[in-house]
Structure formats: structure tokens, C-alpha cells
Design a protein around this motif. Structure first.
Motif, PDB file in Angstrom:
ATOM      1  N   PHE A 112      -2.102   7.774   1.908  1.00 39.06           N
ATOM      2  CA  PHE A 112      -3.517   7.881   1.558  1.00 39.06           C
ATOM      3  C   PHE A 112      -3.719   7.994   0.059  1.00 39.06           C
ATOM      4  O   PHE A 112      -4.752   7.652  -0.460  1.00 39.06           O
ATOM      5  CB  PHE A 112      -4.144   9.070   2.284  1.00 39.06           C
ATOM      6  N   ILE A 130     -12.278  -2.841   5.627  1.00 39.79           N
ATOM      7  CA  ILE A 130     -11.787  -1.521   6.035  1.00 39.79           C
ATOM      8  C   ILE A 130     -11.941  -0.525   4.900  1.00 39.79           C
ATOM      9  O   ILE A 130     -12.263   0.637   5.108  1.00 39.79           O
ATOM     10  CB  ILE A 130     -10.311  -1.608   6.478  1.00 39.79           C
ATOM     11  N   ILE A 132       1.835   4.340   5.948  1.00 43.57           N
ATOM     12  CA  ILE A 132       0.571   4.939   5.538  1.00 43.57           C
ATOM     13  C   ILE A 132       0.755   5.828   4.331  1.00 43.57           C
ATOM     14  O   ILE A 132       1.607   6.700   4.305  1.00 43.57           O
ATOM     15  CB  ILE A 132      -0.016   5.780   6.680  1.00 43.57           C
ATOM     16  N   SER A 146     -10.562  10.102   7.799  1.00 44.61           N
ATOM     17  CA  SER A 146      -9.994  10.195   6.461  1.00 44.61           C
ATOM     18  C   SER A 146     -11.089  10.002   5.415  1.00 44.61           C
ATOM     19  O   SER A 146     -11.957   9.148   5.564  1.00 44.61           O
ATOM     20  CB  SER A 146      -8.912   9.136   6.295  1.00 44.61           C
ATOM     21  N   PRO A 189     -15.937   1.740   4.267  1.00 39.49           N
ATOM     22  CA  PRO A 189     -16.549   2.251   5.492  1.00 39.49           C
ATOM     23  C   PRO A 189     -18.039   2.497   5.262  1.00 39.49           C
ATOM     24  O   PRO A 189     -18.423   2.634   4.101  1.00 39.49           O
ATOM     25  CB  PRO A 189     -15.789   3.548   5.736  1.00 39.49           C
ATOM     26  N   PRO A 190     -18.872   2.621   6.282  1.00 38.43           N
ATOM     27  CA  PRO A 190     -18.525   2.546   7.710  1.00 38.43           C
ATOM     28  C   PRO A 190     -18.162   1.140   8.186  1.00 38.43           C
ATOM     29  O   PRO A 190     -18.725   0.161   7.718  1.00 38.43           O
ATOM     30  CB  PRO A 190     -19.805   3.033   8.398  1.00 38.43           C
ATOM     31  N   LEU A 191     -17.258   1.121   9.117  1.00 35.95           N
ATOM     32  CA  LEU A 191     -16.767  -0.129   9.664  1.00 35.95           C
ATOM     33  C   LEU A 191     -17.729  -0.635  10.740  1.00 35.95           C
ATOM     34  O   LEU A 191     -18.231   0.150  11.525  1.00 35.95           O
ATOM     35  CB  LEU A 191     -15.405   0.151  10.312  1.00 35.95           C
ATOM     36  N   TYR A 219     -11.682   1.760  18.256  1.00 31.54           N
ATOM     37  CA  TYR A 219     -11.928   1.687  16.823  1.00 31.54           C
ATOM     38  C   TYR A 219     -10.773   0.991  16.112  1.00 31.54           C
ATOM     39  O   TYR A 219     -10.971   0.110  15.269  1.00 31.54           O
ATOM     40  CB  TYR A 219     -12.117   3.104  16.281  1.00 31.54           C
ATOM     41  N   SER A 272     -11.115   8.594   2.632  1.00 37.11           N
ATOM     42  CA  SER A 272     -11.196   7.314   1.937  1.00 37.11           C
ATOM     43  C   SER A 272     -11.648   6.170   2.833  1.00 37.11           C
ATOM     44  O   SER A 272     -12.464   5.343   2.426  1.00 37.11           O
ATOM     45  CB  SER A 272      -9.855   6.985   1.284  1.00 37.11           C
ATOM     46  N   ILE A 273     -11.128   6.073   4.066  1.00 34.97           N
ATOM     47  CA  ILE A 273     -11.493   4.900   4.868  1.00 34.97           C
ATOM     48  C   ILE A 273     -12.182   5.257   6.184  1.00 34.97           C
ATOM     49  O   ILE A 273     -12.523   4.374   6.960  1.00 34.97           O
ATOM     50  CB  ILE A 273     -10.252   4.046   5.208  1.00 34.97           C
ATOM     51  N   GLY A 274     -12.388   6.540   6.478  1.00 28.83           N
ATOM     52  CA  GLY A 274     -12.921   6.905   7.781  1.00 28.83           C
ATOM     53  C   GLY A 274     -14.419   6.697   7.901  1.00 28.83           C
ATOM     54  O   GLY A 274     -15.197   7.156   7.071  1.00 28.83           O
ATOM     55  N   THR A 275     -14.799   6.014   8.972  1.00 35.56           N
ATOM     56  CA  THR A 275     -16.217   5.769   9.197  1.00 35.56           C
ATOM     57  C   THR A 275     -16.978   7.079   9.389  1.00 35.56           C
ATOM     58  O   THR A 275     -18.043   7.287   8.798  1.00 35.56           O
ATOM     59  CB  THR A 275     -16.403   4.881  10.437  1.00 35.56           C
ATOM     60  N   PHE A 276     -16.404   7.968  10.179  1.00 28.81           N
ATOM     61  CA  PHE A 276     -17.105   9.227  10.436  1.00 28.81           C
ATOM     62  C   PHE A 276     -17.171  10.107   9.195  1.00 28.81           C
ATOM     63  O   PHE A 276     -18.133  10.849   8.999  1.00 28.81           O
ATOM     64  CB  PHE A 276     -16.434   9.991  11.583  1.00 28.81           C
ATOM     65  N   MET A 284      -2.853   9.700  13.780  1.00 31.00           N
ATOM     66  CA  MET A 284      -3.290   8.658  12.857  1.00 31.00           C
ATOM     67  C   MET A 284      -4.642   8.077  13.263  1.00 31.00           C
ATOM     68  O   MET A 284      -5.481   7.782  12.421  1.00 31.00           O
ATOM     69  CB  MET A 284      -2.252   7.545  12.807  1.00 31.00           C
ATOM     70  N   LEU A 285      -4.831   7.907  14.581  1.00 35.37           N
ATOM     71  CA  LEU A 285      -6.113   7.353  15.040  1.00 35.37           C
ATOM     72  C   LEU A 285      -7.259   8.231  14.552  1.00 35.37           C
ATOM     73  O   LEU A 285      -8.291   7.735  14.084  1.00 35.37           O
ATOM     74  CB  LEU A 285      -6.150   7.283  16.565  1.00 35.37           C
ATOM     75  N   MET A 287      -3.427  -1.210  10.907  1.00 34.70           N
ATOM     76  CA  MET A 287      -4.201  -1.218  12.162  1.00 34.70           C
ATOM     77  C   MET A 287      -3.530  -2.121  13.200  1.00 34.70           C
ATOM     78  O   MET A 287      -3.430  -1.758  14.376  1.00 34.70           O
ATOM     79  CB  MET A 287      -5.630  -1.727  11.906  1.00 34.70           C
ATOM     80  N   VAL A 330     -17.587   9.064   6.240  1.00 38.70           N
ATOM     81  CA  VAL A 330     -18.739   8.569   5.466  1.00 38.70           C
ATOM     82  C   VAL A 330     -20.038   9.084   6.068  1.00 38.70           C
ATOM     83  O   VAL A 330     -20.925   9.570   5.360  1.00 38.70           O
ATOM     84  CB  VAL A 330     -18.731   7.028   5.440  1.00 38.70           C
ATOM     85  N   LEU A 340      -7.158  10.211  12.069  1.00 40.52           N
ATOM     86  CA  LEU A 340      -7.198  10.140  10.621  1.00 40.52           C
ATOM     87  C   LEU A 340      -7.970   8.895  10.173  1.00 40.52           C
ATOM     88  O   LEU A 340      -8.739   8.948   9.206  1.00 40.52           O
ATOM     89  CB  LEU A 340      -5.769  10.098  10.077  1.00 40.52           C
ATOM     90  N   PHE A 341      -7.786   7.797  10.889  1.00 45.45           N
ATOM     91  CA  PHE A 341      -8.527   6.586  10.536  1.00 45.45           C
ATOM     92  C   PHE A 341     -10.025   6.846  10.626  1.00 45.45           C
ATOM     93  O   PHE A 341     -10.808   6.347   9.828  1.00 45.45           O
ATOM     94  CB  PHE A 341      -8.180   5.425  11.482  1.00 45.45           C
ATOM     95  N   LEU A 342     -10.419   7.641  11.617  1.00 40.25           N
ATOM     96  CA  LEU A 342     -11.848   7.914  11.799  1.00 40.25           C
ATOM     97  C   LEU A 342     -12.364   8.887  10.747  1.00 40.25           C
ATOM     98  O   LEU A 342     -13.506   8.787  10.299  1.00 40.25           O
ATOM     99  CB  LEU A 342     -12.095   8.515  13.189  1.00 40.25           C
ATOM    100  N   PRO A 364     -11.360   6.237  19.881  1.00 42.14           N
ATOM    101  CA  PRO A 364     -10.370   6.046  18.808  1.00 42.14           C
ATOM    102  C   PRO A 364      -9.524   4.793  18.998  1.00 42.14           C
ATOM    103  O   PRO A 364      -9.182   4.111  18.027  1.00 42.14           O
ATOM    104  CB  PRO A 364      -9.509   7.305  18.909  1.00 42.14           C
TER     105      PRO A 364
END
Lengths: 294, 282
Positions: free
Chosen positions: B241, B41, B239, A130, B44-46, B29, A132-136, A123-124, B252, A138, A126-128, B26
């Protein structure tokens, strides 16, 4: 070896092993024998009666293109995960072996991921990453990379491999550090006096002497990638997109609990058991060798 | 000792710092994300510095009852995970201590058979016998119980092997002396064996606690009621998506809370953990 001094009680030892034995019989041997039995039977769609079909389930499973696909996925996933996790860990361990100050500090910061559940590790990442919401995700899109692990099988695979190896780095790191410390410094010094450069010293002395550790970790990492990564796959991709990340264990779960094909699932379980037995046998051969040659 | 140029040392530190960054990022983050609002959230980017919603997020998650997982408070989930992890760790240690004690310090018919019976279970992880084990649980009415979550996982060949290995290094003279002094098996176990095994027990405890806390497949199978979920499973269920109304800020927070206890155990008990890990496996 001289005979051990023991206590003379007759009944007590049975009482002492009883709890462990009871649990083992009920939750290990009984289900395992059930799996064996089911793998040789086929149940009618209503689960009312089952008939003996010999090895038909195995033939069916092994001829199933989906199973072959799962096998391929598992092999690619395991090799990639083991390689990445071990290569990164070795690089870091070699560097940690060189520094004098701050060793403990680095180790503390390096061992965290061991405590993170595989599913959460997934999941961690995936957060980065994903879409839809992942910073990376984007950042990658801004760089012009079409990043979508939910649609692209290779990217999904890359993501689960990254998460799985990230989680395993700390474990490998600890073992490589221990392995490096066990190499006699005099050997390396002798090579240095003979004029071997650092890279040469590493590949001709350190790396071969590290082979037992490396081999041990290879077995452990393969087992890990085969069995302990179910959580990562389930949480991140659910075997998808399509069947691009469906590993053998995931398929057993999927066929047994989601699609309810009992015979097939049992046959797959038995095949997995054979794989575990082979891996364990390899591991023990190695352990034995190590005992002999110290 | 081979002399090292300052440049090499510098490179070593640089690589290590880079490694630590990759390893820790990670987690950092998600920690940062847990202090931002849902809107931040979702766009993004955060930002890489903590936001100002931390207090609000954590109090909602801890005391508000998170809607997506059937209104179960995070406290309940943490409690479940703690019970399971402690149960598995303590249960495994107790039954392996006992059976290793029997196998090493007694001679009785069937001793080696028992040893092998236990030993072979190394080759039968839950993953390879999922369905039949599940059926046993149903037959025994153990679905959605703590017993069902803990009991099948506490039989362990590894812990038994470790204790056996350690017990075999205890000199026979010690047993003899104890017997001459009139100590029975129970007294020897309590007053001599247990104190001697303290470090091993501590090391094993850390490893088994982590093992219990991070279980995934098993809790997923044997819990249906959401108030019996462990925090890892609940997190997975939160979760979605595809769904627009996933409460990411609460996800989170839950994630941080799920990671924190085992990480604390590992970092605080690092000395035993590292020793135990390297020794058990070798």
C-alpha cells in the motif's frame, strides 16, 4: 460392548500406523519437545551455546508489557470476532429456518466465504476500506469520518474483526441451521398455543435448546480467532499500527522470525500450547456431556 | 406447524437477502474490480458494474508473468496451490484411513498408546510450534520443496478420529463373513471398507482441500523462492500500500483466481461438504 471381530495379523497393524506415526513424531512431537526445551534455555547472541535458565523466559515474557498488550489484543479480537460472527449467523439461520422456498438457494450463496483463505478475506476487506483505493473509505471520508486504519488502531482492529467474522459466518450459519432443525417443532407449537409470542418463544425455548450448538461454536470460534486468523492480521495490518492488532500468534511469529529472540518465542509457544490444551479439554468435556444426554 | 403471516415471511426473506449481500459483496467487488483498468481502480469509488478491461487484465496476469512477484506466471502459482491442496487432502485421507483401520480392526500391543499419540496432536497446531518445526524442515532440507509444503500438514488427528468413529459402526458380522469367505485384511479393506467409506471420504476431501488451499503461515515459512509460492502467499507479496506501483488490476485478477477453485469445490460438492462439516465436528 462385545469384543470386536478382528484380524489376527501381528506385523501388519504396525505397518499401517507407521506412516501417520512417523510424521507425527517428526513434525509434532520432536518440534514440540524442542519448544519446551528452548523455553527453559537462553541462547547467547551468536547462537553458539545455550544455558539452562529455568522459568526465567516465562517470567520475562509474562512481565513484558508488549506481551500483556498482545494478550489483551487477542482477547478483544477473539471476543469481538466470535460475538459478531455468531450473532449474525444466528440471525440469518433463524430467518432461514422460517422460509420455505429458496432455502437451498440462500445456503449456496451463504457458504462461499468458507472457501476463502483468511488472508484473502483480509485483503478483500482491505480493498473495500483501504484509504488509498477503497470505495467505502472514500464514501466514509465524504461523510466526514476520519477513516484511516493504517494510522488509527481502533479502526484497524474493527477492520480485522470485520474480515475475520465475515469469513466465519458461513460456518456458524451451517451449524445453527442444523441445530435449529433438531429442535422438536411440537415444543414450539405448544408454546404458541399457550400464547407465547415469537420473540418470547425464541428466547425461552429455541435459544436454550440451541445452547449445545452455541457452546460448541463458541469454542470453535475462539480457537479460530486465536490461531487461524494469523493470515488476516499478517495481510491486513501486520500487527500495526504500533502494536494495536498484534495477537499472541502474530507475536510468536514476529519474535521468532523477525526479531530472532528464540527463548522468548519458545516460551510464548509453550504458553499457547497450554491455551490450546485448555480449549480442547473444554471442547471434549462438552462432547462427552452430549454423548450422555443425547 | 405454526401459521406465519406473509409479513413475517417477507421480513425473513429481506433479512436473508441482506445477509447474502453482505456475505457476497466483497467477492463481487473484487470480481468487478478485476475487469477495470488500473486508473479506474486508483480513483475510487469504483463503478459497481464490470468494466471492459477484463480480457486484457486476465490475459496479462495469466500469460504476462506478474512483475511484482519475481516474474512468476499466475499459472505456476495456481499449479503450486493445486499440488499442495491435493497433496494434503489425499495424503491425509490415505494415512488416516490406514491408521484408523489398524486401530479398529486389529489388536496389537501399543494400540492405545498409538491412538493417544495421534489424538494429542490435535493440541499442537503449527501456530504453536512454528520455530522448532521450521528448524526440522531446515535440517531435513525440505525448504522450497513440495514435500516440505505438504508432509508436515498431512498428519491429522481429526481425520483419523472420524474414520475410527465410522469404522466402529461397521458390524462385526461383516468382518466375520468376510473372513469366513477367505478374505484377508487387504481384500476386506479394498472390497468392503473403502466402498462403505465413500461418502465420508468425499466429505473429508472437500474440507481438506479447502484446508490445504487456504494455508498461510506454513507456506509463508517454508518457501523462499517465488516460484514455489502458493497463490495466497504470492498475492500477499504483490500488495504494497505504501508503494505507488502496485499493479492493482492484476492483484484483483490474481485474487479472483485464488478464490475461484476452492469456491467451486465447495459449491459443486455442497451436499457432501455440508454433511461432512456438520458430522466431523460434532
Amino acid at each position: 460392548m462385545t469384543p470386536r471381530v478382528v484380524f489376527p495379523n501381528k506385523l501388519l497393524p504396525y505397518l499401517l500406523v507407521a506412516p501417520q506415526l512417523a510424521i507425527t513424531l517428526i513434525f509434532f512431537y520432536w518440534p514440540a519437545s524442542q519448544a519446551l526445551q528452548q523455553s527453559l534455555q537462553r541462547e547467547d547472541p551468536f547462537g553458539l551455546k545455550s544455558q539452562f535458565v529455568g522459568l526465567a523466559n516465562f517470567r520475562k515474557v509474562l512481565a513484558d508489557p508488549n506481551y500483556i498488550n498482545a494478550l489483551q489484543v487477542t482477547v478483544i479480537f477473539s471476543v469481538a470476532t466470535a460475538f459478531v460472527a455468531m450473532a449474525v449467523a444466528l440471525l440469518l439461520a433463524v430467518q432461514a429456518d422460517k422460509v420455505v422456498r429458496g432455502k437451498g438457494f440462500y445456503r449456496t450463496l451463504m457458504i462461499w466465504p468458507y472457501a476463502v483463505a483468511p488472508a484473502i478475506a483480509g485483503m478483500l476487506w482491505l480493498f473495500l476500506f483501504s484509504p488509498s483505493i477503497g470505495t467505502f473509505a472514500v464514501l466514509m471520508r465524504n461523510l466526514g469520518i476520519a477513516w484511516d486504519p493504517l494510522l488509527n488502531g481502533n479502526q484497524a482492529m474493527a477492520l480485522v474483526v470485520a474480515a475475520a467474522s465475515w469469513k466465519q459466518i458461513s460456518y456458524n450459519f451451517l451449524f445453527f441451521v442444523a441445530g435449529l432443525q433438531a429442535i422438536p417443532k411440537s415444543l414450539i407449537e405448544a408454546a404458541a398455543i399457550d400464547g407465547a409470542r415469537e420473540t418470547k418463544r425464541f428466547w425461552t425455548i429455541v435459544f436454550p435448546l440451541l445452547a449445545p450448538t452455541t457452546f460448541f461454536l463458541l469454542v470453535i470460534n475462539t480457537t479460530y480467532a486465536f490461531f487461524d486468523t494469523f493470515g488476516i492480521i499478517h495481510a491486513v495490518t501486520g500487527g500495526g499500527p504500533g502494536k494495536a492488532t498484534e495477537t499472541l500468534v502474530y507475536k510468536v511469529y514476529n519474535d521468532g522470525f523477525v526479531n530472532l529472540v528464540l527463548g522468548d518465542s519458545a516460551a510464548q509457544s509453550v504458553i499457547l500450547m497450554v491455551i490450546v490444551i485448555a480449549l480442547t479439554a473444554v471442547q471434549f468435556r462438552y462432547v462427552e456431556r452430549k454423548v450422555h444426554y443425547g | 406447524m405454526i401459521g406465519q403471516s406473509p409479513i413475517r415471511t417477507f421480513i425473513a426473506h429481506a433479512v436473508l437477502i441482506l445477509g447474502v449481500l453482505v456475505v457476497a459483496f466483497p467477492i463481487y467487488y473484487v470480481l468487478v474490480a478485476s475487469t477495470h483498468s488500473l486508473q479506474t481502480i486508483l480513483r475510487p469509488p469504483l463503478p459497481l458494474v464490470p468494466g471492459d478491461q477484463g480480457w486484457a487484465n486476465y490475459s496479462t496476469a495469466l500469460f504476462g508473468g506478474v512483475g511484482r512477484i519475481g516474474g512468476v506466471a499466475v499459472g505456476t502459482l495456481l499449479f503450486n496451490s493445486t499440488v499442495v491442496a491435493l497433496g494434503i487432502a489425499i495424503g491425509k485421507i490415505i494415512i488416516s484411513l490406514l491408521s484408523a483401520y489398524a486401530i479398529v480392526f486389529f489388536r496389537f500391543p501399543g494400540r492405545m498408546v498409538f491412538f493417544w499419540l495421534i489424538f494429542i496432536t490435535l493440541m499442537l497446531p503449527v501456530e504453536v510450534r512454528i520455530l522448532p518445526t521450521y528448524k526440522v524442515m531446515v535440517d531435513l532440507n525440505l525448504i522450497d520443496t513440495y514435500t516440505g509444503l505438504i508432509l508436515p500438514l498431512i498428519a491429522s488427528a481429526t481425520a483419523t478420529l472420524l474414520f475410527r468413529q465410522f469404522f466402529m459402526t461397521i458390524p462385526g458380522e461383516l468382518v466375520e463373513a468376510a473372513r469366513v469367505d477367505g478374505a484377508g485384511p487387504w481384500r476386506f479393506f479394498r472390497d468392503i471398507l473403502l466402498p462403505l467409506s465413500r461418502t465420508n471420504i468425499a466429505a473429508l476431501f472437500v474440507i481438506l482441500f479447502i484446508y490445504g488451499w487456504t494455508q498461510y503461515l506454513w507456506p509463508l515459512l517454508v518457501t523462499n523462492r517465488s516460484d514455489m509460492n502458493t497463490i495466497v502467499i504470492a498475492l500477499r507479496k504483490m500488495i504494497s500500500f505504501a508503494d505507488a506501483d502496485t499493479q492493482w488490476h492484476l492483484v484483483m485478477v490474481t485474487c479472483v483466481l485464488a478464490i475461484l477453485p476452492p469456491v467451486l469445490v465447495v459449491v459443486l460438492m455442497q451436499r457432501w461438504f455440508v454433511r461432512g462439516l456438520v458430522e466431523t465436528e460434532k
